[in-house]
Design a protein around this motif. Structure first.
Motif, PDB file in Angstrom:
ATOM      1  N   TYR A   1      -0.724   3.146  -4.740  1.00 11.17           N
ATOM      2  CA  TYR A   1      -1.878   2.496  -4.111  1.00 11.17           C
ATOM      3  C   TYR A   1      -2.894   3.505  -3.583  1.00 11.17           C
ATOM      4  CZ  TYR A   1      -4.873  -0.044  -1.005  1.00 11.17           C
ATOM      5  OH  TYR A   1      -5.990  -0.548  -0.413  1.00 11.17           O
ATOM      6  N   ASN A   2      -4.164   3.265  -3.851  1.00 12.56           N
ATOM      7  CA  ASN A   2      -5.198   3.982  -3.105  1.00 12.56           C
ATOM      8  C   ASN A   2      -6.394   3.068  -2.880  1.00 12.56           C
ATOM      9  OD1 ASN A   2      -7.678   4.796  -4.544  1.00 12.56           O
ATOM     10  ND2 ASN A   2      -6.281   5.884  -5.927  1.00 12.56           N
ATOM     11  N   ASP A   3      -6.955   3.180  -1.646  1.00 10.69           N
ATOM     12  CA  ASP A   3      -7.998   2.258  -1.177  1.00 10.69           C
ATOM     13  C   ASP A   3      -9.160   2.087  -2.138  1.00 10.69           C
ATOM     14  OD1 ASP A   3      -7.132   1.271   1.250  1.00 10.69           O
ATOM     15  OD2 ASP A   3      -7.600   3.152   2.279  1.00 10.69           O
ATOM     16  N   SER A   4      -9.718   3.225  -2.569  1.00  9.71           N
ATOM     17  CA  SER A   4     -10.969   3.151  -3.315  1.00  9.71           C
ATOM     18  C   SER A   4     -10.787   2.415  -4.633  1.00  9.71           C
ATOM     19  CB  SER A   4     -11.515   4.549  -3.556  1.00  9.71           C
ATOM     20  OG  SER A   4     -10.557   5.294  -4.269  1.00  9.71           O
ATOM     21  N   TYR A   5      -9.611   2.546  -5.251  1.00  5.90           N
ATOM     22  CA  TYR A   5      -9.440   1.932  -6.557  1.00  5.90           C
ATOM     23  C   TYR A   5      -9.620   0.416  -6.513  1.00  5.90           C
ATOM     24  CZ  TYR A   5      -7.908   1.028 -11.252  1.00  5.90           C
ATOM     25  OH  TYR A   5      -7.884   0.628 -12.547  1.00  5.90           O
ATOM     26  N   SER A   6      -8.917  -0.219  -5.552  1.00  2.33           N
ATOM     27  CA  SER A   6      -8.983  -1.683  -5.548  1.00  2.33           C
ATOM     28  C   SER A   6     -10.386  -2.151  -5.160  1.00  2.33           C
ATOM     29  CB  SER A   6      -7.916  -2.273  -4.640  1.00  2.33           C
ATOM     30  OG  SER A   6      -8.224  -2.087  -3.308  1.00  2.33           O
ATOM     31  N   GLU A   7     -11.069  -1.376  -4.290  1.00  2.00           N
ATOM     32  CA  GLU A   7     -12.440  -1.755  -3.927  1.00  2.00           C
ATOM     33  C   GLU A   7     -13.367  -1.676  -5.134  1.00  2.00           C
ATOM     34  OE1 GLU A   7     -13.419   0.717  -0.570  1.00  2.00           O
ATOM     35  OE2 GLU A   7     -11.862  -0.286   0.601  1.00  2.00           O
ATOM     36  N   HIS A   8     -13.250  -0.581  -5.871  1.00  5.16           N
ATOM     37  CA  HIS A   8     -14.165  -0.383  -6.997  1.00  5.16           C
ATOM     38  C   HIS A   8     -13.906  -1.313  -8.167  1.00  5.16           C
ATOM     39  CE1 HIS A   8     -14.850   3.865  -5.281  1.00  5.16           C
ATOM     40  NE2 HIS A   8     -15.681   2.976  -4.772  1.00  5.16           N
ATOM     41  N   HIS A   9     -12.689  -1.785  -8.265  1.00  5.07           N
ATOM     42  CA  HIS A   9     -12.381  -2.635  -9.415  1.00  5.07           C
ATOM     43  C   HIS A   9     -12.385  -4.118  -9.069  1.00  5.07           C
ATOM     44  CE1 HIS A   9     -11.403   1.231 -11.031  1.00  5.07           C
ATOM     45  NE2 HIS A   9     -11.404   0.708 -12.228  1.00  5.07           N
TER      46      HIS A   9
ATOM     47  N   LYS B   1       0.824  -1.209   0.000  1.00  6.10           N
ATOM     48  CA  LYS B   1       0.000   0.000   0.000  1.00  6.10           C
ATOM     49  C   LYS B   1       0.861   1.262   0.000  1.00  6.10           C
ATOM     50  CE  LYS B   1      -4.015  -1.991   2.320  1.00  6.10           C
ATOM     51  NZ  LYS B   1      -4.909  -1.803   3.483  1.00  6.10           N
TER      52      LYS B   1
END
Ligand SMILES: [Mg+2]
Length: 269
Positions: free
Chosen positions: A242-250, A238
Motif C-alpha cells: 500500500y502507498n497513499d499516492s497510488y490509490s489517490e492518483h488512480h 494499508k
C-alpha cells in the motif's frame, strides 16, 4: 446489472484474504493476523487465503505461514496454479502440457498430460530453466491448436541480482509469434476471483452472489480494483504494497479501508 453490495461487514458471506502484504510481509507477521484467522474459524466463516505466487505450492505457503505462527492449511489456500488446476479439472478429459517448475507441477496432479497433442499449454515461471527449445515447443503446440494459459504475465521482477526478466516476457513472445492471446489466470484477472468464489460456493453449498464476497488485500490495483471488477467487496489494508499516492492518483475507492487487519478484526468483534 450490478448486484447490491452488503452494507455491513458482518453480512459478508465469503472472505478472500490476501497473504503477502496483508497477513505477513515476507518473514514478518502483521499485527492482528492471528486474531483475524481465529475470528474466521470461530465464526465458522467460509474463506480462502489468496496468494499470487506462481513459484510456491500451497503446501510451501502453508509451511512458510506455520514458521510465522499462522495455522493455514494447504487446502485453504488459493493460488494462480491451484486456480488453473481447478479450471482444467472442470473440463472433461483434457490433455495438458505444463511448462512450470517441478514443485508447481504437484498442483496439477491427476490432470492428463501430453507433450505432443495437448488441448492446453500452461506456462508458469521457469526462471533460468527457460530456453529457446522450450519456448519453441510451447509455440509449436499452440500453433498446432492448443490454447495458451499463463499463470501470470509480469514483465520483470526483482531478484537477488537485481531486476530479472519474468514469465510475462515469454508469454508475450508466444503471443506475438503465434498471434494467439494467452488466458491469464492470476490476480487481477476476473477469472481468478470467480474461481476462488466458486471454490467457496461449492464448499458452502450456497448460491451466494459475488457481491456477498469480500477481498481483503494491500494492493490497490491487483486486489481492490480486481475485486471491484469481479463484483466483490474490496477491503483495503494499508500494509505491504500500500502507498497513499497510488490509490489517490488512480481513483480506486475501496468499500472499506483499515490501517491493518488488526483494525479490521477489531471492528468485527
Ligand atoms: Mg498482497
Amino acid at each position: 446489472m450490478i448486484d447490491q453490495k452488503v452494507k455491513r461487514l458482518d453480512e459478508i458471506k465469503g472472505w478472500l484474504v490476501d497473504l503477502d502484504g496483508t497477513l505477513y510481509i515476507g518473514d514478518t507477521l502483521v499485527p492482528g493476523a492471528t486474531d483475524f484467522i481465529r475470528w474466521l474459524r470461530e465464526e465458522r466463516k467460509h474463506y480462502r487465503f489468496v496468494s499470487n505466487t506462481s513459484t510456491l505450492t500451497r503446501k510451501q505457503i502453508s509451511e512458510h505461514a506455520a514458521k510465522l505462527g499462522l495455522d493455514i492449511k494447504p487446502e485453504e489456500i488459493f493460488t494462480a496454479a491451484s486456480a488453473v488446476a481447478q479450471l482444467l479439472r472442470s473440463f472433461d478429459g483434457v490433455m495438458c502440457y505444463f511448462q512450470v517448475t517441478e514443485n508447481i507441477l504437484e498442483e496439477f496432479q491427476g490432470i492428463e498430460m501430453s507433450e505432443t497433442n495437448p488441448d492446453y499449454v500452461v506456462v508458469g515461471d521457469l526462471g533460468k530453466g527457460m530456453n529457446y527449445d522450450l519456448l519453441n515447443k510451447a509455440f509449436q503446440l499452440v500453433m498446432g491448436g492448443a490454447e495458451l494459459i499463463a499463470l501470470q504475465k509480469r514483465r520483470y521482477s526483482r531478484g537477488a541480482n537485481g531486476l530479472q526478466i519474468d514469465a510475462g516476457a515469454f508469454v508475450d513472445a508466444l503471443e506475438y509469434a503465434s498471434g494467439k492471446q494467452a488466458k491469464i489466470i492470476g490476480k487481477p484477472s476476473r477469472q481468478f476471483f470467480n474461481l476462488a468464489v466458486h471454490d467457496i460456493r461449492v464448499e458452502a453449498g450456497e448460491r451466494w452472489l459475488s457481491a456477498d464476497f469480500a477481498f481483503v488485500g494491500d494492493d490497490v490495483e491487483a486486489d481492490i480494483r480486481g475485486a471491484a471488477d469481479a463484483g466483490l467487496i474490496g477491503i483495503l489494508v494499508k500494509t505491504g504494497k500500500y502507498n497513499d499516492s497510488y490509490s489517490e492518483h488512480h481513483g480506486i475507492v475501496p468499500d472499506w479501508t483499515f490501517e491493518t487487519v488488526k483494525e479490521l478484526v477489531e471492528s468485527l468483534t
